[in-house]
Scaffold this active site. Structure first.
Site, PDB file in Angstrom:
ATOM      1  NE  ARG A  21      -4.521   1.595   1.709  1.00  0.00           N
ATOM      2  CZ  ARG A  21      -4.238   2.313   0.634  1.00  0.00           C
ATOM      3  NH1 ARG A  21      -5.305   1.947  -0.387  1.00  0.00           N
ATOM      4  NH2 ARG A  21      -3.438   2.867   0.523  1.00  0.00           N
ATOM      5  CG  ASP A  44      -5.084   5.868   2.179  1.00  0.00           C
ATOM      6  OD1 ASP A  44      -4.986   5.571   3.430  1.00  0.00           O
ATOM      7  OD2 ASP A  44      -3.936   6.608   1.595  1.00  0.00           O
ATOM      8  CB  CYS A  66      -0.958  -0.271   1.046  1.00  0.00           C
ATOM      9  SG  CYS A  66      -0.061  -0.041   2.644  1.00  0.00           S
TER      10      CYS A  66
HETATM   11  P1  4NP Z   1      -1.617   2.768   3.996  1.00  0.00           P
HETATM   12  O1  4NP Z   1      -2.503   4.234   4.604  1.00  0.00           O
HETATM   13  O2  4NP Z   1      -1.272   3.293   2.577  1.00  0.00           O
HETATM   14  O3  4NP Z   1      -3.146   1.812   4.124  1.00  0.00           O
HETATM   15  O4  4NP Z   1      -0.715   2.438   5.208  1.00  0.00           O
HETATM   16  C1  4NP Z   1      -1.640   5.430   4.675  1.00  0.00           C
HETATM   17  C2  4NP Z   1      -0.844   5.604   5.747  1.00  0.00           C
HETATM   18  C3  4NP Z   1      -0.132   6.847   5.875  1.00  0.00           C
HETATM   19  C4  4NP Z   1      -0.192   7.674   4.857  1.00  0.00           C
HETATM   20  C5  4NP Z   1      -1.116   7.408   3.756  1.00  0.00           C
HETATM   21  C6  4NP Z   1      -1.820   6.235   3.558  1.00  0.00           C
HETATM   22  N1  4NP Z   1       0.362   9.046   4.716  1.00  0.00           N
HETATM   23  O5  4NP Z   1       0.382   9.657   3.981  1.00  0.00           O
HETATM   24  O6  4NP Z   1       1.272   9.187   5.696  1.00  0.00           O
END
Ligand code: 4NP
Length: 161
Positions: free
Chosen positions: A20, A129, A14
């Site tokens: 995720r 997300d 991800c």
């Molecule tokens: P993930 O969610 O891709 O599902 O782990 C996110 C976690 C952090 C960030 C974006 C999405 N971020 O911009 O820090």
């Protein structure tokens, strides 16, 4: 590429590797254990971004996972980079942006899947997300990953018959 005696190496991907893809890794591993073939696979997860390297999973993702008897405690975030692409047999992208980023890093298209690509429903193929949204988004991620874990494992097993 793994031969038949080595586990099939699967990386869930991800953006941040704190929401995720860690949950996908833990759910699919648990499902493979329950179905009795976890020895065939080695599962990890990583993000395309570098912001959270070394961090544990997001607190809200921890809570949602714990509510379904999954302990994300051991997880530490890592980043998938071009020089690590060759270490994996399969990439499982959570959304289309992750998928395109993986191809840009040199992942082979025939070895890169979308987590939701085996759904029959006429729905967008992304695991949304949840990071900037409310608590409900984390539960939705759990449900989507849980619904798709078996068909992903079935596909990977078929590809390595
Ligand atoms: P993930 O969610 O891709 O599902 O782990 C996110 C976690 C952090 C960030 C974006 C999405 N971020 O911009 O820090």
């Amino acid at each position: 590429m793994s031969n038949q005696t080595e586990p099939i190496r699967v990386l869930f991907v991800c953006l941040g590797n704190i929401c995720r893809s860690p949950l996908a890794e833990f759910i699919v591993r648990q499902r493979a254990i329950e179905r009795g073939f976890s020895d065939r696979f080695h599962f990890e997860s990583a993000g395309t971004g570098d912001w959270h390297i070394g961090n544990g999973a997001d607190r809200r993702m921890h809570q949602t996972a714990a509510g379904h008897d999954i302990d994300l405690g051991p997880h530490r975030a890592s980043q998938i980079t071009r020089n690590r692409i060759d270490q994996w047999d399969w990439f499982i992208a959570m959304d289309r942006a992750n998928y395109n980023d993986l191809l840009s890093l040199g992942a082979k298209k025939e070895r890169t899947l979308l987590m939701r690509q085996f759904e029959n429903e006429d729905r967008p193929p992304d695991v949304p997300d949840p990071y900037y949204g409310g608590e409900q988004g984390f539960e939705e991620v759990f449900q989507l990953l849980s619904e798709n874990a078996d068909s992903l494992l079935d596909h990977l097993n078929r590809m390595h018959d």
